[in-house]
Design an enzyme around this catalytic site. Structure first.
Site, PDB file in Angstrom:
ATOM      1  N   SER A  88       0.802  -1.220   0.000  1.00 20.94           N
ATOM      2  CA  SER A  88       0.000   0.000   0.000  1.00 20.94           C
ATOM      3  C   SER A  88       0.836   1.272   0.000  1.00 20.94           C
ATOM      4  O   SER A  88       0.395   2.303  -0.526  1.00 20.94           O
ATOM      5  CB  SER A  88      -0.933   0.017   1.222  1.00 20.94           C
ATOM      6  N   ASP A 361      -5.749   0.720  -4.234  1.00 19.81           N
ATOM      7  CA  ASP A 361      -4.294   0.785  -4.354  1.00 19.81           C
ATOM      8  C   ASP A 361      -3.695  -0.496  -4.929  1.00 19.81           C
ATOM      9  O   ASP A 361      -2.612  -0.482  -5.488  1.00 19.81           O
ATOM     10  CB  ASP A 361      -3.647   1.118  -3.019  1.00 19.81           C
ATOM     11  N   HIS A 440      -1.204  -9.580  -1.380  1.00 16.79           N
ATOM     12  CA  HIS A 440      -1.839  -8.755  -2.398  1.00 16.79           C
ATOM     13  C   HIS A 440      -1.786  -9.470  -3.744  1.00 16.79           C
ATOM     14  O   HIS A 440      -0.971 -10.380  -3.950  1.00 16.79           O
ATOM     15  CB  HIS A 440      -1.120  -7.417  -2.529  1.00 16.79           C
TER      16      HIS A 440
END
Length: 476
Positions: A88, A361, A440
């Protein structure tokens, strides 16, 4: 009388005609520099599959989230300076500064090396180990807005010193140096970020411990330097709030900081609204309430404002492979978008002065399984669209529609799942690759926008290009 001949259009004329007709029936594009206000919404980790699953969870397959209704759309590339899959810190920093930086770096130049923080004398992580000369601060859109005379704000459901909000007002080589990040927000204090002028006008989130001194009894996660940053902010004219009631009662003419959790993040929306409420959730505002209050506070500035709004706990639930909490937090985030649109349109019906941007993001590894029947609950076991019966894997076991590519919940041997189990609040979806925590994803994310200066948000864009569009919308 000879019949009239119909005119014949060449391919070139057909193209021109179609273009003119499309322009005639579309809203006029708003010129650069027309945005008095910008509200930038960031759903942390809110990848396309999370958006789709949340829509189905709340409104069904044919329904729409508020963000779905925004007319301008784009795809955003999210890779960082040193990684295919970003964290992030550099992804939000890219939006805010236009600079590609390394994972874990907050709003610094591209060559900045991420140096992990150390522990303080009490064993708390967060001591800043960034060396002098390790990169230079990269100017943020919030700082540019402040310099132009506008009011600025940064609000989140995470700790206020977490990566996404920090990227708006701080510059540091590692996102986890949170005590140093907090100090950058205190006007005139040691470590203050002077690019903020007289200070960020509105700050909201969790993590009060990073602003208060260490106390062996009441604040074991407090600051080892003994500073009370909230007292320092109060001395600079800030209203300091700890609860929803404090926030709602705050006067509109002053700067404001609201920290609604004594430590760590705000509660997940599922828990904040539980009966009875859990922990500090009973006294915490919703993200929609935080957003509209921030707009009230910031709109006192006649020159306009920049406001960043983060739905940060979407990401945390996804890391934990708890899809239900992720979807509920996404809905709460979307409710904040709707609240902002409704409030902005009260004084700006066509959004001629206001730009609203909604994006994420980075992605996560959440994925859809099988050929589920329309109308089947998205969190449930998959049911075949032809027969309506539970779908089975190659070994004859049922499975859920939503799964994760990686994470901790990978059984050595799969067994059948039932609806009662998988629809429970605390159920963790199964994963393909066993890791300690879900990572992620590296895929593109969506960006949706409307209002003044939104015409440039289209096509496939690198995340760094969004900064230029925000700056252009402000005429900076």
């Amino acid at each position: 009388m000879k019949p009239m001949l119909k005119p014949t259009l060449t391919p070139a004329l057909k193209t021109i005609t179609a273009t003119l007709l499309a322009a005639a029936f579309s809203a006029p594009a708003l010129a650069a520099g027309e945005a008095k206000n910008i509200i930038f919404f960031l759903g942390d980790g809110m990848g396309p599959s999370t958006v789709t699953a949340s829509r189905i969870y709340k409104y069904g397959e044919a329904g729409s989230l508020t963000m779905d209704t925004l007319p301008r759309t784009a795809r955003i590339k999210t890779f960082s300076n040193d990684a295919q899959t970003t964290d992030s810190a550099p992804s939000m920093s890219a939006y805010m500064t236009g600079v590609k930086m390394n994972n874990e770096v907050i709003s610094m130049s591209a060559e900045t090396v991420a140096i992990s923080p150390g522990k303080d004398a009490h064993g708390n992580l967060g001591v800043n180990n960034c060396a002098a000369g390790n990169g230079m601060p990269a100017t943020t859109i919030l700082e540019l807005a402040k310099a132009s005379g506008r009011a600025v704000g940064s609000i989140t459901t995470t700790e206020l010193t977490h990566a996404t909000p920090a990227a708006t007002y701080a510059h540091i080589c590692h996102r986890n140096a949170q005590y140093a990040i907090a100090a950058q927000a205190v006007p005139g204090g040691a470590g203050y970020n002077p690019a903020l002028g007289d200070g960020v006008d509105v700050l909201m989130g969790g993590g009060r411990n990073h602003f208060l001194p260490y106390d062996a009894g009441s604040q074991k996660l407090g600051r080892v330097d003994g500073r009370n940053l909230l007292a320092e902010l109060a001395a600079k004219g800030y209203t300091v709030a700890a609860t929803r009631a404090d926030m709602l009662a705050a006067p509109n003419g002053k700067k404001f900081i609201g920290l609604y959790s004594s430590k760590s993040h705000l509660e997940y929306e599922l828990d904040r609204t539980a009966a009875p409420p859990l922990g500090e959730g009973a006294t915490q505002p919703s993200l929609a309430e935080m957003t509209t209050k921030a707009m009230d506070l910031l709109s006192q500035n006649s020159k306009g404002y920049f406001l960043m709004v983060e739905g940060g706990r979407i990401d945390h639930a996804l890391h934990g492979t708890n899809a239900k909490r992720a979807l509920v937090d996404t809905i709460a985030f979307d409710d904040a978008v709707r609240a902002a649109l409704d409030k902005a349109r009260l004084t700006d019906p066509t959004l001629a002065n206001t730009l609203i941007v909604v994006t994420a993001d980075h992605d996560h590894t959440l994925a859809f399984n099988g050929y589920g029947k329309r109308g089947n609950p998205i969190l449930d076991i998959n049911r075949d669209y032809k027969t309506g019966q539970p779908s089975k894997d190659a070994d004859g076991n049922t499975y859920t529609t939503l799964v994760f590519g990686n994470g901790p919940n990978r059984p050595n041997l799969r067994t059948s799942l039932d609806s009662k189990t998988v629809l429970a609040d605390n159920y963790l979806q199964e994963t393909g690759v066993r890791l300690a925590t879900e990572t992620h994803g590296g895929g593109d994310v969506k960006l949706l926008s409307t209002g003044a200066g939104s015409s440039g948000f289209k096509g496939t864009l690198d995340n760094t290009k969004v900064f230029g569009l925000l700056k252009n919308a402000f005429g900076l």
